[in-house]
Write a protein that holds these residues in place. Structure first.
Motif, PDB file in Angstrom:
ATOM      1  N   ASP A 199     -15.280   0.426 -23.043  1.00 60.41           N
ATOM      2  CA  ASP A 199     -16.614   0.797 -22.540  1.00 60.41           C
ATOM      3  C   ASP A 199     -16.583   2.293 -22.264  1.00 60.41           C
ATOM      4  OD1 ASP A 199     -19.191   0.593 -21.777  1.00 60.41           O
ATOM      5  OD2 ASP A 199     -18.820  -0.521 -19.919  1.00 60.41           O
ATOM      6  N   ASP A 200     -16.454   3.080 -23.317  1.00 57.92           N
ATOM      7  CA  ASP A 200     -16.219   4.521 -23.170  1.00 57.92           C
ATOM      8  C   ASP A 200     -17.484   5.248 -22.746  1.00 57.92           C
ATOM      9  OD1 ASP A 200     -17.386   5.956 -25.931  1.00 57.92           O
ATOM     10  OD2 ASP A 200     -16.936   3.830 -26.113  1.00 57.92           O
ATOM     11  N   SER A 201     -17.287   6.358 -22.051  1.00 61.76           N
ATOM     12  CA  SER A 201     -18.408   7.106 -21.471  1.00 61.76           C
ATOM     13  C   SER A 201     -19.263   7.795 -22.536  1.00 61.76           C
ATOM     14  CB  SER A 201     -17.872   8.134 -20.479  1.00 61.76           C
ATOM     15  OG  SER A 201     -16.829   8.871 -21.092  1.00 61.76           O
ATOM     16  N   GLN A 202     -18.675   8.081 -23.687  1.00 63.94           N
ATOM     17  CA  GLN A 202     -19.456   8.752 -24.740  1.00 63.94           C
ATOM     18  C   GLN A 202     -20.338   7.805 -25.542  1.00 63.94           C
ATOM     19  OE1 GLN A 202     -17.623  11.931 -27.278  1.00 63.94           O
ATOM     20  NE2 GLN A 202     -15.764  11.080 -26.366  1.00 63.94           N
ATOM     21  N   GLY A 203     -20.135   6.498 -25.363  1.00 66.91           N
ATOM     22  CA  GLY A 203     -20.960   5.535 -26.091  1.00 66.91           C
ATOM     23  C   GLY A 203     -20.550   5.327 -27.546  1.00 66.91           C
ATOM     24  N   ILE A 204     -19.318   5.655 -27.870  1.00 69.51           N
ATOM     25  CA  ILE A 204     -18.866   5.466 -29.255  1.00 69.51           C
ATOM     26  C   ILE A 204     -18.710   3.972 -29.570  1.00 69.51           C
ATOM     27  CG2 ILE A 204     -17.016   5.979 -30.912  1.00 69.51           C
ATOM     28  CD1 ILE A 204     -16.560   8.599 -29.380  1.00 69.51           C
ATOM     29  N   THR A 205     -18.167   3.220 -28.609  1.00 69.34           N
ATOM     30  CA  THR A 205     -18.020   1.771 -28.815  1.00 69.34           C
ATOM     31  C   THR A 205     -19.395   1.099 -28.888  1.00 69.34           C
ATOM     32  OG1 THR A 205     -15.991   1.950 -27.507  1.00 69.34           O
ATOM     33  CG2 THR A 205     -16.739  -0.266 -28.055  1.00 69.34           C
ATOM     34  N   LYS A 206     -20.329   1.633 -28.112  1.00 70.57           N
ATOM     35  CA  LYS A 206     -21.705   1.124 -28.201  1.00 70.57           C
ATOM     36  C   LYS A 206     -22.265   1.352 -29.614  1.00 70.57           C
ATOM     37  CE  LYS A 206     -26.363   1.766 -26.369  1.00 70.57           C
ATOM     38  NZ  LYS A 206     -27.204   2.188 -25.234  1.00 70.57           N
ATOM     39  N   ALA A 207     -22.066   2.542 -30.149  1.00 72.46           N
ATOM     40  CA  ALA A 207     -22.559   2.854 -31.497  1.00 72.46           C
ATOM     41  C   ALA A 207     -21.907   1.941 -32.544  1.00 72.46           C
ATOM     42  CB  ALA A 207     -22.283   4.324 -31.828  1.00 72.46           C
ATOM     43  N   PHE A 208     -20.625   1.633 -32.318  1.00 72.99           N
ATOM     44  CA  PHE A 208     -19.867   0.739 -33.199  1.00 72.99           C
ATOM     45  C   PHE A 208     -20.550  -0.641 -33.248  1.00 72.99           C
ATOM     46  CE2 PHE A 208     -15.673  -1.752 -33.616  1.00 72.99           C
ATOM     47  CZ  PHE A 208     -15.465  -1.409 -34.945  1.00 72.99           C
ATOM     48  N   ASN A 209     -20.985  -1.125 -32.083  1.00 69.95           N
ATOM     49  CA  ASN A 209     -21.672  -2.414 -31.995  1.00 69.95           C
ATOM     50  C   ASN A 209     -23.093  -2.339 -32.555  1.00 69.95           C
ATOM     51  OD1 ASN A 209     -20.336  -4.807 -30.065  1.00 69.95           O
ATOM     52  ND2 ASN A 209     -19.346  -2.812 -29.920  1.00 69.95           N
ATOM     53  N   MET A 210     -23.795  -1.267 -32.216  1.00 70.09           N
ATOM     54  CA  MET A 210     -25.178  -1.101 -32.687  1.00 70.09           C
ATOM     55  C   MET A 210     -25.239  -1.028 -34.214  1.00 70.09           C
ATOM     56  SD  MET A 210     -27.421  -1.151 -30.375  1.00 70.09           S
ATOM     57  CE  MET A 210     -27.765  -0.827 -28.662  1.00 70.09           C
ATOM     58  N   ASN A 211     -24.175  -0.511 -34.810  1.00 69.74           N
ATOM     59  CA  ASN A 211     -24.142  -0.404 -36.273  1.00 69.74           C
ATOM     60  C   ASN A 211     -24.286  -1.767 -36.960  1.00 69.74           C
ATOM     61  OD1 ASN A 211     -23.635   0.882 -38.900  1.00 69.74           O
ATOM     62  ND2 ASN A 211     -21.661  -0.180 -38.789  1.00 69.74           N
ATOM     63  N   LEU A 212     -23.885  -2.840 -36.245  1.00 71.20           N
ATOM     64  CA  LEU A 212     -24.067  -4.190 -36.793  1.00 71.20           C
ATOM     65  C   LEU A 212     -25.543  -4.446 -37.097  1.00 71.20           C
ATOM     66  CD1 LEU A 212     -21.925  -6.566 -34.541  1.00 71.20           C
ATOM     67  CD2 LEU A 212     -21.658  -6.228 -37.011  1.00 71.20           C
ATOM     68  N   GLU A 227     -33.500   0.411 -30.130  1.00 69.75           N
ATOM     69  CA  GLU A 227     -33.865   0.785 -28.746  1.00 69.75           C
ATOM     70  C   GLU A 227     -34.128  -0.446 -27.875  1.00 69.75           C
ATOM     71  OE1 GLU A 227     -35.347   1.635 -31.547  1.00 69.75           O
ATOM     72  OE2 GLU A 227     -37.536   1.624 -31.409  1.00 69.75           O
ATOM     73  N   PHE A 228     -34.267  -1.625 -28.497  1.00 71.39           N
ATOM     74  CA  PHE A 228     -34.498  -2.849 -27.721  1.00 71.39           C
ATOM     75  C   PHE A 228     -33.212  -3.644 -27.477  1.00 71.39           C
ATOM     76  CE2 PHE A 228     -39.021  -2.801 -29.634  1.00 71.39           C
ATOM     77  CZ  PHE A 228     -39.441  -1.899 -28.664  1.00 71.39           C
ATOM     78  N   PHE A 229     -32.062  -3.007 -27.777  1.00 75.18           N
ATOM     79  CA  PHE A 229     -30.785  -3.652 -27.505  1.00 75.18           C
ATOM     80  C   PHE A 229     -29.853  -2.700 -26.757  1.00 75.18           C
ATOM     81  CE2 PHE A 229     -32.482  -6.282 -30.817  1.00 75.18           C
ATOM     82  CZ  PHE A 229     -32.029  -7.563 -30.510  1.00 75.18           C
ATOM     83  N   ASP A 230     -29.007  -3.270 -25.935  1.00 72.38           N
ATOM     84  CA  ASP A 230     -27.987  -2.495 -25.232  1.00 72.38           C
ATOM     85  C   ASP A 230     -26.628  -3.120 -25.548  1.00 72.38           C
ATOM     86  OD1 ASP A 230     -26.816  -0.605 -23.601  1.00 72.38           O
ATOM     87  OD2 ASP A 230     -27.710  -1.341 -21.732  1.00 72.38           O
TER      88      ASP A 230
END
Ligand code: AVJ
Length: 314
Positions: A199-212, A227-230
């Motif tokens: 759960d990194d502060s830069q949101g790279i792992t978030k981007a990894f998931n959003m790419n799905l 924008e409707f998902f976190d």
């Protein structure tokens, strides 16, 4: 993988009572680049730890292989090969006769890996295979040489216990007596260290998931709005499981052209995207035993965050 398999898996995962998408779908061309960025994050300790293990303990690992004739090093999900190179370099220096056989699902990844390996290790004998583990494992049965199988990076952590037993049992059934498996496990440690890696502060792992979601939009004609998902990730130190999710921020319907269906999401409904299991030593020993191996040695980094465990089929 065909688009049809992808469509079928996504359809099934989004119609389930607890929605889920397999983490194997993270790794399209864009996702593979984002994963490279994850490996460069200061919080993501597994990569430097395993690099250290393969650098510091390579002589010891080579000695424990105990091969006295030419052998194959077969790597599943090879990635960029930076860590593996530490081991291969030493073998070449020692003039050991072996062939490196990387297997990856992505032709692009294999092409880059091959070019990269050859430029760093000019004398390397390399025979790449593109495909999934299981079909390639069939092909491997044709090799008549002893084998060291590599399954590094804690990729095994993405599998539930029964799935891990099944996968390693399959590896085992295609190996011969005396063949070895060097397999990476992320170890249980201070829970905060693990949480920060996923759960990194830069949101790279978030981007990894959003790419799905972007991948589904592109390949299956979906209309996910990111924008409707976190993103939410949680480490449970009681069972060693990191579980990652996409969260629907509102009640919404998403349509996929490929299945010609609508999928409804409740507000705050989760899509489970990944399991990254962290192990204890007794779990590792158990896993080796039930899948038909004997554990030879656990090689570790100095902080004892990670282990490359050497197993033999006997
Ligand atoms: C490539 C499966 C080892 O679970 O640590 C990294 C993938 N996911 N950050 C892992 C991943 C989120 C990674 N593996």
């Amino acid at each position: 993988m065909t688009n049809e398999t992808f469509a079928k898996d996504i359809d099934q995962g989004l119609r389930a009572p607890f929605k889920h998408i397999s983490s194997k779908y993270f790794y399209d061309d864009i996702g593979s680049v984002i994963f490279q960025d994850i490996m460069k994050m200061p919080e993501y300790y597994p990569t430097p730890c395993e690099f250290e293990i393969l650098s510091v303990h390579r002589e010891d690992i080579i000695q424990k292989l105990d091969f006295h004739e030419p052998f194959n090093i077969i790597e599943f999900g090879a990635g960029d090969g930076m860590k593996t190179r530490q081991l291969l370099k030493k073998l070449i220096e020692k003039k050991v006769d072996f062939t490196y056989v990387p297997i990856d699902i992505s032709q692009k990844a294999i092409d880059e890996l091959e070019a990269n390996m050859i430029s760093h290790l000019p004398g390397l004998k390399i025979k790449s295979l593109v495909g999934n583990y299981f079909s390639m494992v069939e092909e491997l049965a044709m090799f008549k040489k002893p084998g060291l199988f590599l399954f590094l990076g804690s990729n095994i952590g993405n599998y539930t216990d029964p799935e891990a037993n099944e996968l390693l049992g399959q590896f085992n059934s295609h190996m011969r007596k005396g063949d070895k498996l060097l397999i990476g496990f992320d170890l249980q440690k201070n829970p905060a260290t693990i949480r920060n890696a996923y759960d990194d502060s830069q949101g790279i792992t978030k981007a990894f998931n959003m790419n799905l979601l972007q991948r589904i939009n592109r390949e299956l004609g979906g209309n996910f709005k990111k924008e409707f998902f976190d993103f939410y990730s949680h480490y449970n130190p009681v069972n060693g499981e990191v579980r990652s999710y996409l969260v629907s921020l509102k009640q919404q319907d998403v349509h996929l052209n490929a299945t010609d269906k609508c999928y409804s999401f409740r507000q705050n409904e989760l899509i489970w995207t990944e399991l990254s299991k962290k192990y204890t030593f007794s779990e590792i020993e158990m896993l080796a035993k039930v899948s038909g191996f004997r554990l030879i040695e656990n090689f570790m980094d100095c902080k004892h965050y990670f282990t490359d465990s050497l197993w033999v089929k006997d």
